[in-house]
Scaffold this motif. Structure first.
Motif, PDB file in Angstrom:
ATOM      1  N   LEU A   1       0.936  -1.372   0.085  1.00 44.02           N
ATOM      2  CA  LEU A   1      -0.015  -0.084   0.043  1.00 44.02           C
ATOM      3  C   LEU A   1       0.849   1.284   0.038  1.00 44.02           C
ATOM      4  O   LEU A   1       0.482   2.075  -0.122  1.00 44.02           O
ATOM      5  CB  LEU A   1      -0.903   0.131   1.074  1.00 44.02           C
ATOM      6  N   GLY A   2       1.992   1.059   0.350  1.00 43.03           N
ATOM      7  CA  GLY A   2       3.048   2.231   0.401  1.00 43.03           C
ATOM      8  C   GLY A   2       4.228   2.085   1.297  1.00 43.03           C
ATOM      9  O   GLY A   2       4.408   0.788   1.770  1.00 43.03           O
ATOM     10  N   SER A   3       5.213   2.815   1.152  1.00 41.86           N
ATOM     11  CA  SER A   3       6.470   2.580   1.902  1.00 41.86           C
ATOM     12  C   SER A   3       6.980   4.305   2.297  1.00 41.86           C
ATOM     13  O   SER A   3       6.806   5.004   1.736  1.00 41.86           O
ATOM     14  CB  SER A   3       7.240   1.927   1.024  1.00 41.86           C
ATOM     15  N   VAL A   4       7.614   4.011   3.435  1.00 40.93           N
ATOM     16  CA  VAL A   4       8.459   5.336   3.700  1.00 40.93           C
ATOM     17  C   VAL A   4       9.686   4.901   4.060  1.00 40.93           C
ATOM     18  O   VAL A   4      10.408   3.860   4.415  1.00 40.93           O
ATOM     19  CB  VAL A   4       7.873   5.735   5.203  1.00 40.93           C
ATOM     20  N   ALA A   5      10.862   5.691   3.456  1.00 41.38           N
ATOM     21  CA  ALA A   5      12.144   5.696   3.669  1.00 41.38           C
ATOM     22  C   ALA A   5      13.081   6.612   4.148  1.00 41.38           C
ATOM     23  O   ALA A   5      12.586   7.946   4.065  1.00 41.38           O
ATOM     24  CB  ALA A   5      12.862   5.250   2.407  1.00 41.38           C
ATOM     25  N   GLY A   6      14.066   6.448   5.070  1.00 43.68           N
ATOM     26  CA  GLY A   6      14.860   7.130   5.568  1.00 43.68           C
ATOM     27  C   GLY A   6      16.349   7.080   5.016  1.00 43.68           C
ATOM     28  O   GLY A   6      16.232   6.439   4.059  1.00 43.68           O
ATOM     29  N   ASP A   7      17.211   7.481   5.445  1.00 43.52           N
ATOM     30  CA  ASP A   7      18.806   7.692   4.811  1.00 43.52           C
ATOM     31  C   ASP A   7      19.355   6.030   4.976  1.00 43.52           C
ATOM     32  O   ASP A   7      20.457   5.804   4.326  1.00 43.52           O
ATOM     33  CB  ASP A   7      19.527   8.601   5.137  1.00 43.52           C
ATOM     34  N   SER A   8      18.994   5.241   5.910  1.00 41.27           N
ATOM     35  CA  SER A   8      19.245   4.077   6.116  1.00 41.27           C
ATOM     36  C   SER A   8      18.468   2.910   6.226  1.00 41.27           C
ATOM     37  O   SER A   8      18.713   1.796   6.680  1.00 41.27           O
ATOM     38  CB  SER A   8      20.402   3.881   7.225  1.00 41.27           C
ATOM     39  N   CYS A   9      16.994   3.034   6.006  1.00 39.55           N
ATOM     40  CA  CYS A   9      16.114   2.097   6.212  1.00 39.55           C
ATOM     41  C   CYS A   9      14.910   2.455   5.476  1.00 39.55           C
ATOM     42  O   CYS A   9      14.745   3.479   4.976  1.00 39.55           O
ATOM     43  CB  CYS A   9      15.797   2.019   7.816  1.00 39.55           C
ATOM     44  N   ILE A  10      14.047   1.275   5.366  1.00 43.06           N
ATOM     45  CA  ILE A  10      12.822   1.481   4.636  1.00 43.06           C
ATOM     46  C   ILE A  10      11.636   0.607   5.132  1.00 43.06           C
ATOM     47  O   ILE A  10      11.774  -0.433   5.728  1.00 43.06           O
ATOM     48  CB  ILE A  10      13.055   1.120   3.119  1.00 43.06           C
ATOM     49  N   ALA A  11      10.238   1.213   5.298  1.00 42.33           N
ATOM     50  CA  ALA A  11       9.327   0.500   6.028  1.00 42.33           C
ATOM     51  C   ALA A  11       8.202   0.251   4.771  1.00 42.33           C
ATOM     52  O   ALA A  11       8.028   1.110   4.065  1.00 42.33           O
ATOM     53  CB  ALA A  11       8.787   1.207   7.264  1.00 42.33           C
ATOM     54  N   ILE A  12       7.834  -0.915   4.980  1.00 40.15           N
ATOM     55  CA  ILE A  12       6.660  -1.231   3.763  1.00 40.15           C
ATOM     56  C   ILE A  12       5.374  -1.507   4.575  1.00 40.15           C
ATOM     57  O   ILE A  12       5.497  -2.305   5.669  1.00 40.15           O
ATOM     58  CB  ILE A  12       7.214  -2.427   3.039  1.00 40.15           C
ATOM     59  N   PHE A  13       4.290  -0.948   4.001  1.00 44.91           N
ATOM     60  CA  PHE A  13       2.860  -1.206   4.541  1.00 44.91           C
ATOM     61  C   PHE A  13       2.112  -2.154   3.648  1.00 44.91           C
ATOM     62  O   PHE A  13       2.214  -1.777   2.323  1.00 44.91           O
ATOM     63  CB  PHE A  13       2.264   0.084   4.563  1.00 44.91           C
ATOM     64  N   GLU A  14       1.527  -3.176   4.297  1.00 41.07           N
ATOM     65  CA  GLU A  14       0.621  -3.855   3.462  1.00 41.07           C
ATOM     66  C   GLU A  14      -0.632  -4.322   4.543  1.00 41.07           C
ATOM     67  O   GLU A  14      -0.420  -4.014   5.522  1.00 41.07           O
ATOM     68  CB  GLU A  14       1.114  -5.282   3.529  1.00 41.07           C
ATOM     69  N   PHE A  15      -1.722  -4.689   3.924  1.00 45.80           N
ATOM     70  CA  PHE A  15      -2.799  -4.971   4.915  1.00 45.80           C
ATOM     71  C   PHE A  15      -3.204  -6.151   4.588  1.00 45.80           C
ATOM     72  O   PHE A  15      -3.592  -6.611   3.358  1.00 45.80           O
ATOM     73  CB  PHE A  15      -3.953  -3.968   4.535  1.00 45.80           C
TER      74      PHE A  15
END
Length: 280
Positions: A87-101
């Motif tokens: 559904l989307g993702s958010v990233a910083g300079d050394s990590c990434i978060a993935i959203f799913e439902f």
């Protein structure tokens, strides 16, 4: 659901999981100087990431975020299997978060006092051993679960279930921060991919992102009504990988495979380059 049922379903699913891992390992990796975000609609915080019709995340500055379609494209570019359910993702300079439902229904939290970390870790290790048998047949390196970085913890106030586990393959460690946010009609799965070297700085950033998360009206856990669909498993199965019913429906892999597959760890270098280019 008993821990024995979880172990059986985990062992079966882990064999299939190894195939996904092998596909990820054999996928062509991006060239070092390639920008995997090229051509994607990359947005910079502050802003709001809308997660379908289910939820949204109000994000601070110092991050970038992608919609679901572009997140799926990014996963594939980084050599990770994707069924297009992101559904989307958010990233910083050394990590990434993935959203799913996972629309599995209302997950009862009556197992909140039964999250035995030793038994759950044994279940995960047992499933990994089964997966390694299949990996050996395919000539792939074995995977090993080193242990909990953080044991499973359920927050009754936020209805968030979280755990962090350390895995290793060929001497390379990988950390996934797994968060399951319970809602009225299912579970929002959030997976933060990071490394042992950067997790200390990434966790506070991740916590700030999740502070802005909220289910939309009518989707919140506390809005459950009699007659709503109820999930066929509870909190223990969410940690151990899902019950047999979830496996049969394909929900198992959506909520589990990033725990072991380490391909996303390479994203950190590209994200740093992206930020450097934006700053320049």
């Amino acid at each position: 659901m008993t821990i024995q049922h979880i172990r059986r379903s985990f062992a079966v699913a882990a064999c299939i999981l190894s195939v996904l891992a092998a596909c990820s390992a054999s996928a062509q990796e991006p060239e070092e100087d390639q920008n995997p975000f090229e051509g994607l609609n990359v947005r910079q915080g502050p802003g709001t990431l809308r997660l379908g019709n289910v939820a949204e995340v109000k994000l601070p500055g110092e991050c970038i975020y992608l919609n679901g379609t572009d997140t799926s494209r990014l996963m594939k570019r980084l050599g990770n299997p994707s069924e297009g359910g992101e559904l989307g993702s958010v990233a910083g300079d050394s990590c990434i978060a993935i959203f799913e439902f996972d629309q599995v229904g209302y997950v009862k939290d009556d197992e909140k006092d039964e999250l035995d970390p030793d038994e759950l870790l044994d279940s995960i290790r047992e499933g990994t051993k089964e997966a390694n048998k299949e990996r050996a047949k395919m000539g792939a390196a074995p995977m090993h679960i080193k242990g909990w970085y953080r044991k499973p913890y359920y927050d009754e106030a936020t209805h968030n279930l979280e755990w962090i586990i350390t895995g290793e393959s060929e001497g390379v460690e990988n950390l996934n921060v797994n968060t399951r946010i319970l809602g009225r009609r299912g579970v929002m799965t959030v997976t933060l991919v990071t490394s042992p070297e950067t997790i200390a700085q990434d966790l506070p950033v991740y916590r700030e992102w999740l502070k802005g998360f909220d289910f939309r009206a009518g989707q919140k856990y506390g809005e459950y009504r009699s007659g709503d669909k109820v999930a066929e498993y509870g909190l223990m199965a969410l940690v151990a990988g899902g019950g047999a019913a979830a496996l049969a429906k394909g929900g198992f892999f959506k909520s589990f495979w990033k725990l072991i597959v380490a391909g996303l760890a390479a994203a950190g270098a590209f994200i740093k380059k992206f930020f450097r280019k934006k700053q320049s």
